[in-house]
Design a protein around this motif. Structure first.
Motif, PDB file in Angstrom:
ATOM      1  N   PRO A  43      17.824   5.537 -19.594  1.00  0.00           N
ATOM      2  CA  PRO A  43      16.978   6.140 -20.496  1.00  0.00           C
ATOM      3  C   PRO A  43      16.034   7.100 -20.100  1.00  0.00           C
ATOM      4  N   SER A  44      16.191   7.269 -18.599  1.00  0.00           N
ATOM      5  CA  SER A  44      15.305   8.136 -17.690  1.00  0.00           C
ATOM      6  C   SER A  44      16.044   9.057 -16.809  1.00  0.00           C
ATOM      7  N   PRO A  45      15.746  10.238 -16.781  1.00  0.00           N
ATOM      8  CA  PRO A  45      16.594  11.026 -15.654  1.00  0.00           C
ATOM      9  C   PRO A  45      16.437  10.531 -14.294  1.00  0.00           C
ATOM     10  N   MET A  46      17.395  10.848 -13.421  1.00  0.00           N
ATOM     11  CA  MET A  46      17.341  10.485 -12.057  1.00  0.00           C
ATOM     12  C   MET A  46      16.440  11.659 -11.501  1.00  0.00           C
ATOM     13  N   VAL A  47      15.601  11.684 -10.388  1.00  0.00           N
ATOM     14  CA  VAL A  47      14.554  12.643 -10.064  1.00  0.00           C
ATOM     15  C   VAL A  47      14.674  12.757  -8.405  1.00  0.00           C
ATOM     16  N   SER A  48      15.054  11.599  -7.815  1.00  0.00           N
ATOM     17  CA  SER A  48      15.021  11.585  -6.344  1.00  0.00           C
ATOM     18  C   SER A  48      16.357  10.895  -5.835  1.00  0.00           C
ATOM     19  N   LEU A  49      16.782  11.494  -4.733  1.00  0.00           N
ATOM     20  CA  LEU A  49      17.899  11.041  -3.820  1.00  0.00           C
ATOM     21  C   LEU A  49      17.806  11.187  -2.301  1.00  0.00           C
ATOM     22  N   SER A  50      18.140   9.803  -1.860  1.00  0.00           N
ATOM     23  CA  SER A  50      18.351   9.932  -0.436  1.00  0.00           C
ATOM     24  C   SER A  50      19.691   9.528  -0.164  1.00  0.00           C
ATOM     25  N   GLY A  51      20.636  10.191   0.618  1.00  0.00           N
ATOM     26  CA  GLY A  51      21.693   9.536   0.885  1.00  0.00           C
ATOM     27  C   GLY A  51      22.568  10.071   2.165  1.00  0.00           C
ATOM     28  N   TYR A  52      23.665   9.792   2.220  1.00  0.00           N
ATOM     29  CA  TYR A  52      24.567  10.292   3.250  1.00  0.00           C
ATOM     30  C   TYR A  52      25.776  10.412   2.898  1.00  0.00           C
ATOM     31  N   ALA A  53      26.361  11.480   3.603  1.00  0.00           N
ATOM     32  CA  ALA A  53      27.882  11.846   3.154  1.00  0.00           C
ATOM     33  C   ALA A  53      28.690  11.778   4.570  1.00  0.00           C
ATOM     34  N   SER A  54      30.191  11.322   4.462  1.00  0.00           N
ATOM     35  CA  SER A  54      31.014  11.544   5.607  1.00  0.00           C
ATOM     36  C   SER A  54      32.378  11.709   5.175  1.00  0.00           C
ATOM     37  N   LEU A  55      33.230  11.888   6.110  1.00  0.00           N
ATOM     38  CA  LEU A  55      34.557  12.329   5.991  1.00  0.00           C
ATOM     39  C   LEU A  55      35.256  11.092   6.703  1.00  0.00           C
ATOM     40  N   ASN A  56      36.131  10.286   5.743  1.00  0.00           N
ATOM     41  CA  ASN A  56      36.891   9.384   6.637  1.00  0.00           C
ATOM     42  C   ASN A  56      38.186   9.651   6.684  1.00  0.00           C
ATOM     43  N   LEU A  57      38.887  10.279   5.793  1.00  0.00           N
ATOM     44  CA  LEU A  57      40.397  10.765   6.113  1.00  0.00           C
ATOM     45  C   LEU A  57      40.333  12.220   6.280  1.00  0.00           C
ATOM     46  N   SER A  58      40.624  12.551   7.393  1.00  0.00           N
ATOM     47  CA  SER A  58      40.481  13.890   7.724  1.00  0.00           C
ATOM     48  C   SER A  58      40.912  14.757   6.799  1.00  0.00           C
ATOM     49  N   TYR A  59      42.131  14.707   6.115  1.00  0.00           N
ATOM     50  CA  TYR A  59      42.806  15.445   5.174  1.00  0.00           C
ATOM     51  C   TYR A  59      42.033  15.860   3.986  1.00  0.00           C
ATOM     52  N   LEU A  60      40.995  15.067   3.681  1.00  0.00           N
ATOM     53  CA  LEU A  60      40.132  15.296   2.632  1.00  0.00           C
ATOM     54  C   LEU A  60      39.070  16.038   2.852  1.00  0.00           C
ATOM     55  N   ALA A  61      38.823  16.825   3.889  1.00  0.00           N
ATOM     56  CA  ALA A  61      37.782  17.524   4.278  1.00  0.00           C
ATOM     57  C   ALA A  61      37.114  18.423   3.080  1.00  0.00           C
ATOM     58  N   PRO A  62      35.953  18.830   3.081  1.00  0.00           N
ATOM     59  CA  PRO A  62      35.004  18.497   4.160  1.00  0.00           C
ATOM     60  C   PRO A  62      34.402  17.215   4.056  1.00  0.00           C
ATOM     61  N   GLN A  63      34.061  16.449   2.940  1.00  0.00           N
ATOM     62  CA  GLN A  63      33.548  15.190   2.935  1.00  0.00           C
ATOM     63  C   GLN A  63      34.470  14.470   1.936  1.00  0.00           C
ATOM     64  N   ASP A  64      34.475  12.994   2.043  1.00  0.00           N
ATOM     65  CA  ASP A  64      35.054  12.329   1.018  1.00  0.00           C
ATOM     66  C   ASP A  64      34.298  11.073   0.564  1.00  0.00           C
ATOM     67  N   THR A  65      33.043  10.907   1.322  1.00  0.00           N
ATOM     68  CA  THR A  65      32.383   9.592   0.855  1.00  0.00           C
ATOM     69  C   THR A  65      30.780   9.966   0.830  1.00  0.00           C
ATOM     70  N   ILE A  66      30.076   9.664  -0.411  1.00  0.00           N
ATOM     71  CA  ILE A  66      28.607   9.564  -0.438  1.00  0.00           C
ATOM     72  C   ILE A  66      28.234   8.244  -0.639  1.00  0.00           C
ATOM     73  N   ASN A  67      26.939   7.782  -0.016  1.00  0.00           N
ATOM     74  CA  ASN A  67      26.272   6.647  -0.477  1.00  0.00           C
ATOM     75  C   ASN A  67      24.628   7.040  -0.501  1.00  0.00           C
ATOM     76  N   ALA A  68      24.315   6.772  -1.832  1.00  0.00           N
ATOM     77  CA  ALA A  68      22.993   7.300  -2.126  1.00  0.00           C
ATOM     78  C   ALA A  68      22.168   6.312  -2.764  1.00  0.00           C
ATOM     79  N   VAL A  69      20.739   6.175  -2.469  1.00  0.00           N
ATOM     80  CA  VAL A  69      19.928   5.624  -3.363  1.00  0.00           C
ATOM     81  C   VAL A  69      18.910   6.461  -4.349  1.00  0.00           C
ATOM     82  N   VAL A  70      18.796   6.032  -5.355  1.00  0.00           N
ATOM     83  CA  VAL A  70      18.293   7.150  -6.516  1.00  0.00           C
ATOM     84  C   VAL A  70      17.160   6.588  -6.909  1.00  0.00           C
ATOM     85  N   LYS A  71      16.030   7.184  -7.456  1.00  0.00           N
ATOM     86  CA  LYS A  71      15.064   6.838  -8.051  1.00  0.00           C
ATOM     87  C   LYS A  71      14.994   7.682  -9.596  1.00  0.00           C
TER      88      LYS A  71
END
Length: 374
Positions: free
Chosen positions: A215-243
């Motif tokens: 019901p309310s738009p997401m306005v702030s994000l803090s997260g990390y990105a990584s590559l776990n399977l080399s053939y899926l470069a540049p990144q394949d995973t995101i974990n983020a906390v959102v407000k």
């Protein structure tokens, strides 16, 4: 009045497996596929053959490709009997073709994401608003999760106050992409020249769903990105906390880099929304007849006359997966003057901004609203 004539630009997997069935479901009285285009003659011809079969046409649509100047994209776009195009081309290719199509006087439905990055998206939206919107040309982004009935059902339940005030949310996508996957074998995905790889290509779906449900738009994000399977470069995973603007907060987990299939198949995937009076769980699943559905499960607090909690009530809604058909129907309605606003490029820009922010945050908070200012 004859139905609008359209062309499909791009002859990849999604054009065949999603756009052709969507056109078929709407019927020839509502839309008529007149042409297909691909960079190669072979792929364009194959899509034309597929179209003839799926749409039950007397003859295949006309084929256009870049291997002959007498049947290239410019020739297609010059046709007066084609008023709109569906663009399903590689991510970095799409902006130039969107511009070319609009400049040719065609309405445009372009596949998500709106652009490879926020800056390119802003430039494209600004150019559309300044040069083409005033001419009555419609440009919409084909983000099917934005119009999935299951997500709209969940949004309606929340708007009606059934789970109280939203306090938190969680979105989890877990995928394993092997090298023999039909999606990985697509050349422009195998060696992507755009940020995020599968995270951009597929991750915008989940963000669009949250954009519709919350019901309310997401306005702030803090997260990390990584590559776990080399053939899926540049990144394949995101974990983020959102407000969100209303103070609610959540966690968004996106990965296409699960190490083995079981990590993806056994994960609990979907979107949960928690409120002060209950919660909602939305997941995509298959029912007995093989039909893909979004299942919306609602559980709310049950209270007695004294306001004391005495248990829970549960409601389950099953909605068919039909977002591609819906996005096309709404696009055609917009051309006809009935625009409901879904598929707006600026909304799709916010989805790209979320992924871009998550890729670059490295733990630092990023203002999502400021990121899309122009």
């Amino acid at each position: 009045m004859s139905p609008p004539g359209i062309a499909i630009l791009g002859a990849g997997i999604f054009a065949k497996e999603a756009h052709l069935p969507a056109i078929a479901s709407l019927g020839r009285s509502n839309v008529e596929l007149k042409a297909v285009y691909s960079r190669s003659e072979k792929s364009a011809e194959q899509l034309a053959v597929d179209a003839q079969g799926i749409l039950k046409l007397d003859a295949p649509p006309t084929v256009y490709h870049d291997e002959n100047k007498d049947s290239n994209l410019d020739i297609l776009l010059a046709r007066k009997d084609i008023s709109a195009v569906i663009i399903a081309l590689p991510i970095v290719t799409q902006p130039s073709i969107i511009r070319k199509s609009l400049a040719s006087g065609k309405h445009v439905l372009s596949e998500k994401p709106v652009a490879p990055d926020v800056a390119a998206g802003i430039d494209l939206i600004r150019e559309y608003n300044e040069n083409f919107k005033g001419k009555g040309l419609i440009w919409r982004v084909a983000e099917n999760w934005e119009v999935e009935p299951g997500y709209h059902a969940a949004a309606d339940i929340i708007k009606a106050g059934k789970i109280g005030k939203v306090t938190s949310f969680n979105a989890r996508v877990v995928n394993h992409v092997p090298k023999d996957s039909k999606w990985y074998k697509t050349p422009w995905r195998t060696i992507p020249d755009y940020q995020g790889g599968f995270l951009l290509d597929g991750g915008v779906h989940t963000i669009a769903a949250l954009r519709v449900i919350l019901p309310s738009p997401m306005v702030s994000l803090s997260g990390y990105a990584s590559l776990n399977l080399s053939y899926l470069a540049p990144q394949d995973t995101i974990n983020a906390v959102v407000k969100s603007k209303d103070g609610s907060h959540g966690i968004v987990e996106l990965t296409w880099g699960a190490p083995v299939l079981s990590r993806a198949s056994e994960a609990q995937k979907g979107i949960s929304i928690t409120g002060t009076e209950g919660w909602i769980w939305i997941e995509q699943t298959t029912i007995g007849d093989g039909q893909q559905i979004f299942r919306v499960t609602v559980k709310v607090s049950e209270k007695n006359e004294k306001g004391e909690e005495i248990g829970e009530t549960k409601v389950v809604l099953d909605e068919p997966v039909k977002g591609v058909e819906e996005e096309l129907r709404r696009f055609l309605n917009a051309i006809g003057g009935e625009d409901d606003g879904f598929g707006d490029p600026y909304g799709a820009l916010k989805d790209v901004a979320f992924i871009q922010a998550a890729l670059n945050s490295n733990g630092a908070p990023i203002d999502l609203e400021k990121l899309v200012e122009y």
